[in-house]
Every structure is written in C-alpha cells, then in structure tokens.
Design an enzyme around this catalytic site. Sequence first.
Site, short mmCIF file in Angstrom:
data_model
loop_
_atom_site.label_atom_id
_atom_site.label_comp_id
_atom_site.label_asym_id
_atom_site.label_seq_id
_atom_site.Cartn_x
_atom_site.Cartn_y
_atom_site.Cartn_z
N LYS A 28 -35.62 -46.22 36.48
CA LYS A 28 -35.36 -45.70 37.90
C LYS A 28 -36.10 -44.58 38.15
O LYS A 28 -36.46 -43.86 37.11
CB LYS A 28 -33.93 -45.05 37.49
CG LYS A 28 -33.22 -44.94 38.94
CD LYS A 28 -31.77 -44.43 38.42
CE LYS A 28 -30.85 -43.88 39.59
NZ LYS A 28 -29.52 -43.52 39.20
N SER B 157 -23.35 -44.83 38.54
CA SER B 157 -24.59 -45.37 39.15
C SER B 157 -25.21 -46.30 38.42
O SER B 157 -26.10 -46.85 38.83
CB SER B 157 -25.41 -44.28 39.26
OG SER B 157 -25.29 -43.53 40.64
N SER C 293 -26.13 -45.56 42.34
CA SER C 293 -27.42 -45.24 42.65
C SER C 293 -28.46 -46.12 42.00
O SER C 293 -29.52 -46.32 42.80
CB SER C 293 -27.69 -43.85 42.82
OG SER C 293 -27.73 -43.39 41.43
N1 GLN Z 1 -21.65 -42.60 43.78
C1 GLN Z 1 -21.61 -41.71 43.22
C2 GLN Z 1 -22.17 -40.55 43.92
O1 GLN Z 1 -22.53 -40.64 44.82
C3 GLN Z 1 -22.30 -41.70 41.80
C4 GLN Z 1 -23.60 -41.64 41.86
C5 GLN Z 1 -24.25 -41.37 40.36
O2 GLN Z 1 -23.67 -41.84 39.49
N2 GLN Z 1 -25.41 -40.99 40.36
O3 GLN Z 1 -22.16 -39.20 43.65
#
Ligand code: GLN
Length: 501
Positions: A83, A182, A158
């Site tokens: 990532k 994410s 994400s």
């Molecule tokens: N969707 C969550 C956020 O927007 C989690 C994102 C993540 O785990 N990086 O913060």
Amino acid sequence: MSCSGPVSELPSLSAALDALRRNEVSSEELVSELLRTIECWNPTLNAYVYVNSEEALACAREADARRRAGDPAPWVGVPIGIKDNICVRGQPCTCGSKILKSYRSPYDATVSRRLREAGAVFVGRLNLDEFAMGSSTETSAWGPARNPWDVDRVAGGSSGGSAAAVAAGMAVAALGSDTGGSIRQPAAFCGCVGLKPSYGRVSRYGLVAYASSLDQIGPLTRTVRDAALLLSVLAGRDPMDSTSLDVPVPDYIAAVDQAPDDLRGRCIGLPREYFAEGIEPDVAQAVKAAVADMARLGADVVEVSLPHTHYAVAAYYLIATAEASANLARFDGVRYGLRVPSEDVLEQYERTRAEGFGQEVKRRIILGTYALSAGYYDAYYLRAQKVRTLIRRDFERAFQQCDLLLTPVAPTTAFRIGERISDPLTMYLGDIFTVPANLAGICAISIPAGLDSRGLPVGLQLMAPALEEARLLQVAHVVEQTRPRLPRPPLASRASGGSPA
Ligand code: GLN
C-alpha cells in the site's frame, strides 16, 4: 510487454512459496506473469499507482540466483504489493496525495525490511484513499481503484488498491493498513481475506501515520493460510515503534495447519447490536448461513451484547480526526513533498496545504482541530476517549462469554462509484462494524462468505481478544473451508484485456 493471450490464474502465496521451493517456477517467471496481468488489468482497475517492472524483474533474477546458490530464506523471489503509505526504500510513497506526489522514501518501514530480509520482491505501490482517509479509495488524488467484480463499483477503502490487486490476480499478496476497517472492508468488497492484527502486534515504523493510536499494518491475501504466512513475517517487537509489544509471537502457520476439522469446544458470540437495522438482507443471510455451518461443526453459538456499539462511529471520527490533525501538521512545504513558495512562511504553509491536500483530508484536519481546541476538548475529544474505554470494556465482557465474535464486515456489499462520496456521513456510517475493533485494540479478520444476488462478494468478520491472532486464524481457516469457493472475478476471468464490460 503487452496485454495479449489469456491471463492465467496467479497462485496463492502458499502455492507460490511451494512452487518456488520445488523449483517448479522461477521468481522471474512468476514476476513476469504478474507484470503481464498488471499490464492487462491495471488500466481498468487502477489498483497500482506505480509499478517498478524493471527493478522487480532484476530483483527476481537476483532472487533466482540466490535460490540456486542455496539461500535458505523462505520467501526468496516472492512478489508482494505494498500500500502506498508504507515506506519502501527508493520507491514513491504518495499516500494518494498531491502533497507527496514526488516524494521517495529514504528508508524501509520495518515491515518492508522484514519482507526484504525474507527475500520478497516489491512489485509496486497500491492505491488508497488519501492518507488512508476513506472507505472507497475515491479520495485518492490518483482516481478510484475499481472493483474487479463490477468495475462501476468501489473496491472499498482505504486499502482498495491492495484488495483489488489480490482479487484480480495482480498480486500474490499485499500489505494494507487498518485504522478503522481499511483492510477488512476492501477485502470484503473484493472477495479476499484481510487481517487487522491487534494494536502493537506489528510495527508501525515507516507507515505514514493517520491516527497513531488506531493504525495497524496487516495482510490482504487469497486465503487465511496466506494471511498467517504474512503475519508470521510481519509480527514482533520493534525498537523503532515504542507501541509494538514485546511478547512472544506464536506459530501462526502451525495454528492453521494443525486446525481441527470442526469447531467443537469453540464458543462463537453474535453481538446483538451488529444485526440491527440497516444491514442488506443478502449480507445478513450470508452471515446466518455461516452461523448455521459453524453450529453444524460443533460450535456453541451464543448471543452477546456490545452495548456501546452505537457510539463507536462518533467516537472513532473524533479520535481519528484529532490524531490526524496533529500527524498531518508535518506536511508544511518545508520538510516533505510539495512546496508552493512564498516570501512569507505562513503564507507558504497555507498555500502548500491548500493546494496539496484534497477535500476529505482538509475536512478531517478541520474537524480534528476543532475537537482538540481549548473550548471543546472536554466536550468532544475527552468524551470520545471515555466512550473508547466503554467500548473496550464491552469486548472484555463479551470475551468472558465466548472465544470469538462473528459479525458482518459492512452493512452492504460494494457500492457504486460516486454514490456516497458527496455524503460523508453516509460514508462514515458504513464503518460501524469495523471501527470498534480498532478502538478496542483487538484483532479481527474478514473472510469471503459468498456472493450476494448481484454477484458481489460478501465478507464475514471474526474478532478475537488482543494478541489472540493464532486463535483467530485457526477458526477463520476452519470457517473458510465451509464457505463456497469464489470463482475468479468476472474481469479477471475474461480471456484478455480491453475495455470493461
Ligand atoms: N473508513 C475509515 C476512515 O475513513 C477507516 C480508514 C482506515 O482504516 N484507514 O477513517
């Protein structure tokens, strides 16, 4: 290299390791096939934002030579996707943001170093929501990753690039990061396995911080066994991350390989609050079917309560944005990445940040700064911390009654690109089932449950107490065997590239 001929199915990580060990395939062959698949599908899926073909092939050849010379390292020549918020020395690390467009990491994250030492080859950088803030990869400055099961839908986020790449056979396995879901949610949307380790299990050194008290790095893979393989390389104390825990790392591979055939003696809890209104019927149905199979395998299934679940999203979005507002202060146009020059230093900060950050990142910095401001600290940030304690206690109590919890990963399957992006609240509410594990610091895994009536993958989430990854992986492996094996996604099963259907 061009996109021609059939795209063959890439092996799982376990299969790739075995084939390399038995000299049935060379790393060069494996990486070449992988690059060809990327060539075919990445223009459609936008999973990779950077591919280092030449370097990866050179590393693969070098790995083949090392293997021939008897290098015993287990992973020599295995390609892994990373990532784009986890540093790999010499490679870009844009975090999906214009502000880091031309940044290159001068060092390896600890997870990258561990993989490199085991012999892994880094093939490219995987798309993500900007600074990992989002649930759909739509906030990436480089455009959304697309779902290989339906390219008009999101891959989740994400770590959407990681999930789409693994699902489409553009990666044998990948790393993601999970602050509030994410890893698990994109794994569920794309039909792969995603593991969020317990807080402190894996070093965060070299992961660009979003919310430091919640962030964890973990694997996205085709199978639970593959997740165990990757975790066994990633896990362990690191002096460079003071929050990484100095506790023994169990043998995760043995936990999976020695898993019993049934679930006798295991107690599985179903948290009542996770089956309330708002879940798509197909998602509820998929979880129910899994529960029935688990009971048939001898598991004791009980209903439990996590009474503060209702407050988790609010607490999460206060804590995560507060921490983000502090962490992102370092992007000031002086030290890293983009600089929009001005005579006046304050103006230089303002212009750089105004131009470099996208809308969602700005929204969160503003929210977090507000929550931390002197007049509102007690009402928002402090209260959110208290709620976090209550949520942690909910889990402690629940785990006195059962060994693991079983829940949906998200209330819905993958939604359409564009459907939620202008409605942040709806987007945030979709994180309801994943953020509690981060707030409590426990471990959780998402595994494919099957397909919904539209042919989209549905995920199942299993959660276990902190540091009980061995238990989590073992039970997840048993449950995985009971689920229907997913076909290849429609995109990847087509003969060759071209425009999406
Ligand atoms: N969707 C969550 C956020 O927007 C989690 C994102 C993540 O785990 N990086 O913060």
